[in-house]
Scaffold this motif. Structure first.
Motif, PDB file in Angstrom:
ATOM      1  N   ASP A 301       0.861  -1.181   0.000  1.00  0.00           N
ATOM      2  CA  ASP A 301       0.000   0.000   0.000  1.00  0.00           C
ATOM      3  C   ASP A 301       0.902   1.238   0.000  1.00  0.00           C
ATOM      4  N   VAL A 302       1.052   1.873  -1.172  1.00  0.00           N
ATOM      5  CA  VAL A 302       1.998   2.983  -1.303  1.00  0.00           C
ATOM      6  C   VAL A 302       1.577   4.186  -0.459  1.00  0.00           C
ATOM      7  N   PRO A 303       0.301   4.642  -0.459  1.00  0.00           N
ATOM      8  CA  PRO A 303      -0.058   5.767   0.411  1.00  0.00           C
ATOM      9  C   PRO A 303       0.203   5.482   1.886  1.00  0.00           C
ATOM     10  N   LEU A 324       4.556  17.511   3.060  1.00  0.00           N
ATOM     11  CA  LEU A 324       4.845  16.230   2.377  1.00  0.00           C
ATOM     12  C   LEU A 324       3.523  15.562   1.993  1.00  0.00           C
ATOM     13  N   PRO A 325       2.722  16.184   1.111  1.00  0.00           N
ATOM     14  CA  PRO A 325       1.404  15.627   0.770  1.00  0.00           C
ATOM     15  C   PRO A 325       1.528  14.416  -0.149  1.00  0.00           C
ATOM     16  N   CYS A 326       0.458  13.643  -0.204  1.00  0.00           N
ATOM     17  CA  CYS A 326       0.363  12.465  -1.086  1.00  0.00           C
ATOM     18  C   CYS A 326      -0.872  12.630  -1.963  1.00  0.00           C
ATOM     19  N   LEU A 364       4.231  13.476  -3.310  1.00  0.00           N
ATOM     20  CA  LEU A 364       4.182  12.142  -3.928  1.00  0.00           C
ATOM     21  C   LEU A 364       2.956  12.074  -4.820  1.00  0.00           C
ATOM     22  N   GLY A 365       3.164  11.733  -6.090  1.00  0.00           N
ATOM     23  CA  GLY A 365       2.056  11.587  -7.034  1.00  0.00           C
ATOM     24  C   GLY A 365       2.279  10.364  -7.909  1.00  0.00           C
ATOM     25  N   ILE A 377       8.189  11.669  -7.060  1.00  0.00           N
ATOM     26  CA  ILE A 377       8.364  12.510  -5.873  1.00  0.00           C
ATOM     27  C   ILE A 377       8.919  13.842  -6.355  1.00  0.00           C
ATOM     28  N   ASP A 378       8.106  14.878  -6.284  1.00  0.00           N
ATOM     29  CA  ASP A 378       8.463  16.206  -6.802  1.00  0.00           C
ATOM     30  C   ASP A 378       8.936  17.104  -5.669  1.00  0.00           C
ATOM     31  N   ASP A 379      10.036  17.811  -5.901  1.00  0.00           N
ATOM     32  CA  ASP A 379      10.457  18.839  -4.952  1.00  0.00           C
ATOM     33  C   ASP A 379      10.397  20.205  -5.659  1.00  0.00           C
ATOM     34  N   GLN A 380      10.728  21.239  -4.958  1.00  0.00           N
ATOM     35  CA  GLN A 380      10.694  22.597  -5.501  1.00  0.00           C
ATOM     36  C   GLN A 380      12.091  23.229  -5.457  1.00  0.00           C
TER      37      GLN A 380
END
Length: 436
Positions: A301-303, A324-326, A364-365, A377-380
């Motif tokens: 379960d990834v989430p 750190l949203p999912c 995380l998307g 996994i996106d950062d800014q």
């Protein structure tokens, strides 16, 4: 130009091609001659059948005279659908109906039963004498008795089917001689590249005296050297693990036994921590790349896994969970190794947090692609130069100029990629402008 040695494949191929050409020429010339000869004469059963017609005509003549001959010729024409006449020794008909001009011309080409049939496209006439010798039955050869009626089929078999069969036989021999050993070499190469260090080419191929045998022996020697080098590397890693950790443990114990912490002891403890982490990461990466362990896979379960990783990272860094949203749906399940996937995601997340600006967000998307999930996994952060996108996944790659160990050792993403590959996944980096 120097000719190859006597054991070369060149001579084997030359022999096969020469044999093929010789067989093809023999079939075309000799068998064609035999075939033409076999269909140029009437077989004995056909001759005997025509003699029987002559005996029947003679019996009708002796019994009923010319009327009997006329009646029998009508029956024979209905039976065989051919032209037939009974003539005397001077080729005059014994019936009241005289020979036509065309029939007189045809009588010039009459032949005996044991003579050659003649032209392929003609209808031969045969003369079968009566036993009394006073007359003969002259008749065209019925088509059903013509030995050349299937000549076109036999020629097609001889000129097309038989050469095709010979070519097929040549291909089979070439396959056994060339393709089959090459296929064995390919299979063993794939097995060796997948980690089966015991892969070897069988002796039946390695014992050959030609170029393929030399290639097989070279492959076996390479595989043996590779297996020996990896065995040495594994032993070296085990020895290094023991020999390096022991003095580090002594240094840590010595620093902890100091009466009062000093800047020197604190610096010593920090460097010991860095060395232990470097040794641990290096040994783990080497273990993943050399041993390639088979990880048991299960639905993950990834989430839910992200929640656990996020909690650990927030505790260590002081980040708020909202940063750190999912964005994955709740039913995002992948077939993977729980601990291995967690370690890979945690390494990527720590790298993203390290380069994310103040008050930045790491997200995380993912989306479903057929039977797989594409996760990101996106950062800014500032991103990475395009030419360095693939290099950052290599071991000990650090793009900043900080002192060694000050910003990691460049092993986290390499370990993450190796761990994901063991589970059938892949890892790569893309710029988001801004972010990675």
């Amino acid at each position: 130009m120097t000719l190859p040695g006597k054991g070369s494949l060149f001579w084997k191929l030359l022999g096969l091609l020469a044999l093929f050409g010789l067989l093809l020429a023999t079939l075309h010339v000799d068998l064609s001659r035999l075939l033409l000869r076999s269909v140029s004469y009437l077989p004995e059963p056909t001759q005997e059948l025509l003699r029987g017609y002559a005996r029947e005509a003679e019996a009708a003549w002796l019994k009923e005279g010319t009327a009997g001959i006329a009646r029998y010729l009508d029956e024979l024409q209905k039976r065989e659908q051919v032209w037939a006449r009974v003539v005397d020794a001077d080729h005059r008909p014994l019936t009241v109906r005289p020979l036509q001009r065309v029939e007189h011309q045809r009588m010039r080409f009459v032949r005996q039963l044991d003579a050659r049939i003649g032209r392929r496209d003609g209808t031969p006439l045969f003369e079968i004498p009566f036993r009394s010798g006073q007359a003969s039955l002259v008749m065209a050869l019925p088509e059903r008795l013509n030995p050349r009626r299937h000549l076109l089929i036999w020629e097609a078999l001889l000129q097309r089917v038989v050469p095709a069969c010979l070519a097929l036989l040549l291909c089979i021999l070439l396959y056994r001689l060339l393709i089959s050993p090459l296929e064995m070499l390919r299979r063993q190469s794939v097995a060796l590249s997948s980690g089966a260090l015991g892969a070897r080419v069988p002796g039946a191929i390695a014992g050959r005296k030609d170029e393929l045998g030399e290639l097989a022996r070279a492959f076996n020697q390479m595989a043996e050297r590779l297996e020996g080098a990896l065995s040495f590397q594994r032993q070296l890693l085990r020895d290094m693990s023991h020999e390096l950790r022991t003095p580090l443990c002594r240094l840590r114990v010595a620093a902890e036994q100091a009466d009062e912490p000093t800047p020197l002891t604190r610096r010593l403890e920090k460097e010991v921590d860095l060395m232990e982490r470097l040794i641990g990461d290096s040994l783990e990466l080497a273990w993943l790349d050399t041993e390639r362990p088979s990880l048991p896979l299960e639905p993950v379960d990834v989430p839910g896994l992200w929640d656990v990783i996020r909690e650990n990272v927030c505790f260590e860094t002081g980040w708020q969970p909202e940063r750190l949203p999912c964005d994955l749906p709740g039913d995002c399940l992948v077939l993977g190794h729980l601990n291995g996937l967690a370690q890979a995601m945690e390494n990527i997340l720590r790298n993203a947090v390290r380069h994310c600006p103040e008050d930045g967000v790491v997200r995380l998307g993912g989306r479903r692609c057929g039977g797989h999930w594409h996760l990101w996994i996106d950062d800014q952060g500032p991103g990475v130069a395009e030419e360095d996108l693939s290099r950052i996944l290599e071991p000990f790659t650090r793009l900043n100029a900080a002192r060694p160990g000050g910003d990691g050792f460049g092993l986290g993403l390499s370990i993450a990629r190796s761990m994901l590959r063991l589970q059938g996944g892949e890892l790569w980096a893309e710029n988001l402008r801004p972010g990675l």
